[in-house]
Structure formats: C-alpha cells, structure tokens
Design a protein around this motif. Structure first.
Motif, PDB file in Angstrom:
ATOM      1  N   ILE A   1      82.851 -59.959   8.406  1.00 49.81           N
ATOM      2  CA  ILE A   1      82.696 -61.479   7.933  1.00 49.81           C
ATOM      3  C   ILE A   1      81.371 -61.417   7.048  1.00 49.81           C
ATOM      4  CG2 ILE A   1      81.816 -63.769   8.900  1.00 49.81           C
ATOM      5  CD1 ILE A   1      83.695 -63.488  10.715  1.00 49.81           C
ATOM      6  N   GLN A   2      80.178 -60.799   7.626  1.00 47.48           N
ATOM      7  CA  GLN A   2      79.267 -60.634   7.031  1.00 47.48           C
ATOM      8  C   GLN A   2      79.294 -59.952   5.632  1.00 47.48           C
ATOM      9  OE1 GLN A   2      76.511 -61.984   7.739  1.00 47.48           O
ATOM     10  NE2 GLN A   2      74.758 -60.592   6.597  1.00 47.48           N
ATOM     11  N   ALA A   3      79.950 -58.930   5.524  1.00 44.84           N
ATOM     12  CA  ALA A   3      80.315 -58.293   4.404  1.00 44.84           C
ATOM     13  C   ALA A   3      81.334 -59.130   3.177  1.00 44.84           C
ATOM     14  CB  ALA A   3      81.464 -56.906   4.487  1.00 44.84           C
ATOM     15  N   THR A   4      82.091 -59.956   3.731  1.00 39.55           N
ATOM     16  CA  THR A   4      82.768 -60.968   2.957  1.00 39.55           C
ATOM     17  C   THR A   4      81.827 -61.770   2.281  1.00 39.55           C
ATOM     18  OG1 THR A   4      84.887 -60.756   4.261  1.00 39.55           O
ATOM     19  CG2 THR A   4      84.561 -62.659   3.100  1.00 39.55           C
ATOM     20  N   LEU A   5      80.842 -62.489   3.031  1.00 34.21           N
ATOM     21  CA  LEU A   5      79.880 -63.374   2.611  1.00 34.21           C
ATOM     22  C   LEU A   5      79.034 -62.681   1.650  1.00 34.21           C
ATOM     23  CD1 LEU A   5      79.246 -65.312   5.983  1.00 34.21           C
ATOM     24  CD2 LEU A   5      80.546 -65.845   3.814  1.00 34.21           C
ATOM     25  N   LEU A   6      78.346 -61.449   1.709  1.00 35.15           N
ATOM     26  CA  LEU A   6      77.682 -60.939   0.908  1.00 35.15           C
ATOM     27  C   LEU A   6      78.300 -60.605  -0.481  1.00 35.15           C
ATOM     28  CD1 LEU A   6      75.667 -58.534   3.316  1.00 35.15           C
ATOM     29  CD2 LEU A   6      75.064 -60.614   2.381  1.00 35.15           C
ATOM     30  N   LEU A   7      79.500 -60.367  -0.383  1.00 33.45           N
ATOM     31  CA  LEU A   7      80.412 -60.165  -1.593  1.00 33.45           C
ATOM     32  C   LEU A   7      80.572 -61.565  -2.429  1.00 33.45           C
ATOM     33  CD1 LEU A   7      83.580 -58.007  -0.729  1.00 33.45           C
ATOM     34  CD2 LEU A   7      81.694 -57.447  -2.495  1.00 33.45           C
TER      35      LEU A   7
ATOM     36  N   ALA B   1      68.943 -61.427 -10.147  1.00 33.78           N
ATOM     37  CA  ALA B   1      68.033 -60.352  -9.416  1.00 33.78           C
ATOM     38  C   ALA B   1      67.647 -60.595  -8.056  1.00 33.78           C
ATOM     39  CB  ALA B   1      66.866 -60.128 -10.475  1.00 33.78           C
ATOM     40  N   VAL B   2      67.361 -61.957  -7.839  1.00 39.45           N
ATOM     41  CA  VAL B   2      67.021 -62.077  -6.746  1.00 39.45           C
ATOM     42  C   VAL B   2      67.893 -62.166  -5.786  1.00 39.45           C
ATOM     43  CG1 VAL B   2      65.910 -64.320  -5.159  1.00 39.45           C
ATOM     44  CG2 VAL B   2      65.056 -63.444  -7.353  1.00 39.45           C
ATOM     45  N   LEU B   3      69.290 -62.903  -6.242  1.00 43.16           N
ATOM     46  CA  LEU B   3      70.398 -62.924  -5.033  1.00 43.16           C
ATOM     47  C   LEU B   3      70.988 -61.589  -4.874  1.00 43.16           C
ATOM     48  CD1 LEU B   3      72.009 -66.128  -6.632  1.00 43.16           C
ATOM     49  CD2 LEU B   3      70.500 -65.982  -4.532  1.00 43.16           C
ATOM     50  N   THR B   4      71.043 -60.913  -6.082  1.00 41.31           N
ATOM     51  CA  THR B   4      71.440 -59.392  -5.562  1.00 41.31           C
ATOM     52  C   THR B   4      70.605 -58.775  -4.617  1.00 41.31           C
ATOM     53  OG1 THR B   4      72.496 -59.481  -7.826  1.00 41.31           O
ATOM     54  CG2 THR B   4      72.236 -57.186  -6.651  1.00 41.31           C
ATOM     55  N   ALA B   5      69.283 -58.728  -4.903  1.00 42.98           N
ATOM     56  CA  ALA B   5      68.378 -58.267  -3.862  1.00 42.98           C
ATOM     57  C   ALA B   5      68.546 -58.720  -2.581  1.00 42.98           C
ATOM     58  CB  ALA B   5      67.112 -58.296  -4.480  1.00 42.98           C
ATOM     59  N   ALA B   6      68.781 -60.092  -2.486  1.00 40.42           N
ATOM     60  CA  ALA B   6      68.995 -60.453  -1.167  1.00 40.42           C
ATOM     61  C   ALA B   6      70.166 -60.108  -0.466  1.00 40.42           C
ATOM     62  CB  ALA B   6      69.068 -62.058  -1.114  1.00 40.42           C
ATOM     63  N   ALA B   7      71.424 -59.832  -1.193  1.00 44.17           N
ATOM     64  CA  ALA B   7      72.682 -59.403  -0.694  1.00 44.17           C
ATOM     65  C   ALA B   7      72.241 -57.797  -0.246  1.00 44.17           C
ATOM     66  CB  ALA B   7      73.775 -59.319  -1.722  1.00 44.17           C
ATOM     67  N   ILE B   8      71.746 -56.929  -0.953  1.00 45.90           N
ATOM     68  CA  ILE B   8      71.596 -55.687  -0.541  1.00 45.90           C
ATOM     69  C   ILE B   8      70.305 -55.660   0.666  1.00 45.90           C
ATOM     70  CG2 ILE B   8      70.305 -53.562  -1.327  1.00 45.90           C
ATOM     71  CD1 ILE B   8      71.070 -54.446  -4.142  1.00 45.90           C
ATOM     72  N   PHE B   9      69.579 -56.343   0.549  1.00 48.29           N
ATOM     73  CA  PHE B   9      68.407 -56.566   1.821  1.00 48.29           C
ATOM     74  C   PHE B   9      69.611 -56.890   3.345  1.00 48.29           C
ATOM     75  CE2 PHE B   9      65.669 -59.080   4.462  1.00 48.29           C
ATOM     76  CZ  PHE B   9      64.982 -58.211   4.893  1.00 48.29           C
ATOM     77  N   LEU B  10      70.052 -57.873   2.875  1.00 48.69           N
ATOM     78  CA  LEU B  10      71.045 -58.440   4.369  1.00 48.69           C
ATOM     79  C   LEU B  10      72.101 -57.253   4.613  1.00 48.69           C
ATOM     80  CD1 LEU B  10      71.666 -62.174   3.305  1.00 48.69           C
ATOM     81  CD2 LEU B  10      70.181 -61.361   5.012  1.00 48.69           C
ATOM     82  N   ALA B  11      72.613 -56.659   3.862  1.00 48.97           N
ATOM     83  CA  ALA B  11      73.440 -55.430   4.194  1.00 48.97           C
ATOM     84  C   ALA B  11      72.533 -54.514   4.624  1.00 48.97           C
ATOM     85  CB  ALA B  11      74.035 -54.729   2.832  1.00 48.97           C
ATOM     86  N   LEU B  12      71.461 -53.875   4.450  1.00 52.35           N
ATOM     87  CA  LEU B  12      70.646 -53.021   4.830  1.00 52.35           C
ATOM     88  C   LEU B  12      70.098 -53.136   6.242  1.00 52.35           C
ATOM     89  CD1 LEU B  12      68.727 -51.514   1.814  1.00 52.35           C
ATOM     90  CD2 LEU B  12      70.846 -50.506   2.749  1.00 52.35           C
ATOM     91  N   ARG B  13      69.753 -54.554   6.412  1.00 49.12           N
ATOM     92  CA  ARG B  13      69.121 -55.102   7.640  1.00 49.12           C
ATOM     93  C   ARG B  13      70.329 -55.219   8.915  1.00 49.12           C
ATOM     94  NH1 ARG B  13      63.433 -56.034   7.911  1.00 49.12           N
ATOM     95  NH2 ARG B  13      64.055 -56.434  10.163  1.00 49.12           N
ATOM     96  N   HIS B  14      71.672 -55.175   8.459  1.00 48.36           N
ATOM     97  CA  HIS B  14      72.532 -55.437   9.494  1.00 48.36           C
ATOM     98  C   HIS B  14      72.449 -54.525  10.526  1.00 48.36           C
ATOM     99  CE1 HIS B  14      76.668 -56.408  11.194  1.00 48.36           C
ATOM    100  NE2 HIS B  14      76.316 -57.648  10.577  1.00 48.36           N
ATOM    101  N   ASP B  15      72.999 -54.952  11.632  1.00 45.40           N
ATOM    102  CA  ASP B  15      73.011 -54.045  12.998  1.00 45.40           C
ATOM    103  C   ASP B  15      73.906 -52.702  12.613  1.00 45.40           C
ATOM    104  OD1 ASP B  15      71.157 -55.676  14.522  1.00 45.40           O
ATOM    105  OD2 ASP B  15      72.698 -56.712  15.550  1.00 45.40           O
ATOM    106  N   GLN B  16      74.913 -53.049  12.017  1.00 46.96           N
ATOM    107  CA  GLN B  16      75.666 -52.124  11.608  1.00 46.96           C
ATOM    108  C   GLN B  16      76.025 -51.908  10.131  1.00 46.96           C
ATOM    109  OE1 GLN B  16      79.442 -51.775  13.924  1.00 46.96           O
ATOM    110  NE2 GLN B  16      78.894 -53.829  14.907  1.00 46.96           N
ATOM    111  N   ALA B  17      74.914 -51.374   9.262  1.00 46.90           N
ATOM    112  CA  ALA B  17      74.699 -51.427   8.040  1.00 46.90           C
ATOM    113  C   ALA B  17      75.693 -50.391   7.706  1.00 46.90           C
ATOM    114  CB  ALA B  17      73.220 -51.232   7.673  1.00 46.90           C
ATOM    115  N   MET B  18      75.788 -49.439   8.188  1.00 44.20           N
ATOM    116  CA  MET B  18      76.573 -48.433   7.446  1.00 44.20           C
ATOM    117  C   MET B  18      77.955 -48.681   7.612  1.00 44.20           C
ATOM    118  SD  MET B  18      74.620 -46.125   6.323  1.00 44.20           S
ATOM    119  CE  MET B  18      75.733 -45.050   5.740  1.00 44.20           C
TER     120      MET B  18
END
Length: 406
Positions: free
Chosen positions: A315-321, A353-370
């Motif tokens: 779900i998180q990956a879908t919303l980030l996409l 740039a800001v929204l893309t950076a936010a998506a990358i940040f949220l992906a990296l900070r997720h509990d199961q980022a990998m």
C-alpha cells in the motif's frame, strides 16, 4: 481522501506529532494545491480537453508516460481495492452483522462496483457523489457530537507529541492525493472545485484529529491500529461506531469506484494514442478490463494478501508511486507552461523536485524499506520494459503524436 486508510494515517500521525502534524498537513495541502493548479491549468487544454496521458507525453515523452501510467494505475487498481474492500468487510462483520462472513461482504461490494462499471460509466459516476456525501456527512455528525460531549471542554495539548517522526509528517502528503486526476471534459478551468475539496478536507481532518485527541488521549491513539473507530466509540458510543462503520464501507466503495474509473480512463487514453500494448490504436475494450480488475482483485483477496502484513508495504509503495506520478505531472506541466511563457510555470520544476524527494525519503524511512524499494523498482522495470518493447515494435505512423496536444 475519504478512504478509511486516510483516517488511520490521520489519527496515528496526529497522535505522534500533534501540532507539528497539523503544520505538516497545512504544508502538504499547499504543495498539492499548487501542483493541482499547474496540472489543471487552462493553458494545457486543447479545444477544452486535457488528459494526464497527453500531459505526460507532451512534457516528458512517450516512454516515461507509458511506464508511469501503467505502473501507477495497475498498482492502484489492484493493491488498494484489495485492502479497502477487506477492511470494509471486517467493519460490516464487527459493527453491523457479526454472523455475516467478512470476506463474503467484501466480494459482494466488489461485485456491486463491477456491475456499476459494466452497466456503463455514467452509472459509476452517478453513485460517486452519493457515497462521498455519506462519508462526509457521517464524519461531520461525529464532529458535531464531539463538540457537545463530556470531553469537549478538555484542553488539548499543543506539545510536539511523543516523538518527532519526520516520515509520519512527510506522509501527510499522502492524505491529499487524487485532485491531480483530470477528467477529459470541456470545462475550461477545473481548479476551483479541487481547491475547495482540499480546503474542506483539511478543515475536517484538523477538526476530527483534535476531537480524537481530546476523547481518546495521545498514548491510546498512537498505539491503536484503528484510531478512527476508537475515537468514534468514545465520542458517541455505539452510534459513533455505526457512523464510522458507514464511513469505512462507503469510503472504501467510493475509493474503489474512483480507482476503477481512473485506471480505465488512463488505459483508454493510452489506447487512443496507440500506446496500450496488445491493443490496436483506439481499440480499448473497457468492460474486459473491468472484468480483469475484478478477477485479479478477487484472486488477491482469496489468496489472503489483505490479511498478510506485507500488504501494508505494498500500500505504501502504491501511494508513493501515485505521489511520484503527481510529481512528474507537475514537471510536465511546468515544462509545457514554460514553453508558452506562462508566469510562475517554473514552480512546476521545483514542486516536482520536492515531491520526488519526499517520495524517496518516505521509501527510505519505511520499516521495510528494502522490500518496498524492491517492489517499486520491479514494477517500474516491468512497465518500462513492456513500454520500450511496444514502442520498438510499433510503427511510428501508428502512434498518435500528442506532443502538441496535452
């Protein structure tokens, strides 16, 4: 914005960061509103018409447009409905009829939504305002009931909360997704209703979040996996639970209904331009895709995906996409408007740039980022490879050139 997943994120985010989360929501609305005003700019319409597909093609090119649309739309229409419909089934089972199978109710909702779309797009569109009105009306009733309740006079703390969690605050952007979608109508300027929707949603979310904290308390709210149900029961007892049950069921149906419409419209727009793999130009068989969505969602529900913990990662990956696609829409709109010398169009590049950076940040900070990153990259790689092979095989004269007609 009316889906139950949004209320879960709202309750948890506010409980953990309190006033800071309110500020994050306000900032998120400003970003989304500015991006929406760019994406829906009247200058981007040709003969009164516009679409996300045309906008992405004109601003970024065919390959990025195809890859993003296929990746975002297929995950949206498969992952989110699987989770939302099952949550609606559990709500119906626990609040209304405990003896009715929760998965049975979820399949009934899926069948009802599918029948609406199979009957015709106008039926699906006609029921949407009814579902959204029920959601907003029930939430407003709960808010008004909370104002007169015993806990309404308790002061609300303005501290920053239990902890400062940047990923939760950054996730405020995910509460307001959806206003970027452009229906291919002939309205010259559709920005007004979108701005009004964002403003009303922000006010209602702040109202409900403050009441939830008053009635439930910070610790209980932050630890709960269903903060919206907990708050509704504290505000108005069993009546509150019933109202929240209506919100969960109608909100899930509204979200799934709109996602079906969004996905089918996006795929139809690709087909019109000869960019839908496996389909001759303009030959989009909408009902077949609706049936395909239903079969795949039904398979995912029957396979137990909604009950597995991995669904939260998907779900998180879908919303980030979805957030990434919104960023690319802002970039495409900004580039086109810059070519047309429209004032302030460079903001589209900064927003992207800001929204893309936010998506990358949220992906990296997720509990199961990998796991999340692997899933996202796999989806993007698959759609990019499919799009590239299709463009390679497709004769250029069979593809409608949309670079000058977003």
């Amino acid at each position: 914005m009316v889906s139950p997943d949004t209320l879960v994120r709202l309750g948890g985010g506010f409980a953990k960061n309190q006033t800071l989360f309110l500020a994050a929501m306000a900032l998120a609305v400003l970003f989304i509103a500015r991006g929406t005003s760019l994406v829906r700019h009247p200058e981007l319409r040709s003969d009164g018409r516009c679409s996300q597909t045309g906008l992405l093609i004109a601003g970024l090119g065919r390959l990025p447009a195809m890859s993003l649309i296929l990746a975002s739309r297929f995950t949206l229409v498969l992952i989110l409905p699987t989770a939302l419909l099952v949550s609606a089934g559990f709500a119906f089972n626990e609040i209304f009829l405990y003896w009715f199978p929760n998965f049975g109710f979820a399949f009934l909702l899926l069948a009802a939504i599918a029948l609406l779309h199979l009957a015709g797009e106008r039926f699906a569109l006609a029921v949407q305002p009814f579902l959204v009105t029920i959601c907003l009306g029930c939430l407003l009733l709960l808010c008004l009931a909370g104002l007169g309740g015993p806990a309404s006079s308790k002061p609300v703390s303005v501290d920053t909360g239990i902890s400062f969690t940047p990923e939760v605050m950054g996730g405020a952007l995910l509460l307001f997704l959806g206003t970027d979608y452009i229906t291919p109508g002939r309205n010259r300027d559709s920005r007004g209703p979108s701005m009004a929707a964002l403003g009303c949603a922000l006010l209602l979310f702040v109202f409900w979040a403050m009441l939830s904290l008053q009635y439930v308390g910070q610790v209980r709210l932050s630890e709960s996996t269903v903060p919206h149900l907990l708050a509704a029961r504290e505000v108005w007892g069993q009546t509150g639970r019933v109202l929240m049950g209506c919100i969960i069921i109608c909100g899930s149906c509204a979200a799934v209904n709109s996602l079906f419409h969004l996905a089918s419209r996006s795929l139809a727009s690709l087909a019109e331009r000869g960019l839908l793999p496996g389909h001759p130009r303009g030959a989009f068989r909408r009902r077949r895709f609706i049936l395909l969505f239903v079969v795949l969602i039904g398979g995912l529900m029957a396979g137990g995906l909604a009950g597995h913990s991995i669904i939260e990662v998907y779900i998180q990956a879908t919303l980030l996409l979805w957030l990434l696609m919104f960023a690319m829409l802002c970039l495409a709109a900004g580039r086109i408007l810059m070519r047309r010398a429209v004032p302030h169009s460079r903001q589209g590049l900064a927003l992207a740039a800001v929204l893309t950076a936010a998506a990358i940040f949220l992906a990296l900070r997720h509990d199961q980022a990998m796991v999340l990153i692997r899933f996202t990259l796999l989806i993007l790689a698959a759609t990019t490879g499919l799009s590239l092979s299709w463009l390679w095989k497709r004769p250029a004269h069979e593809i409608i050139n949309s670079h000058h007609q977003p």
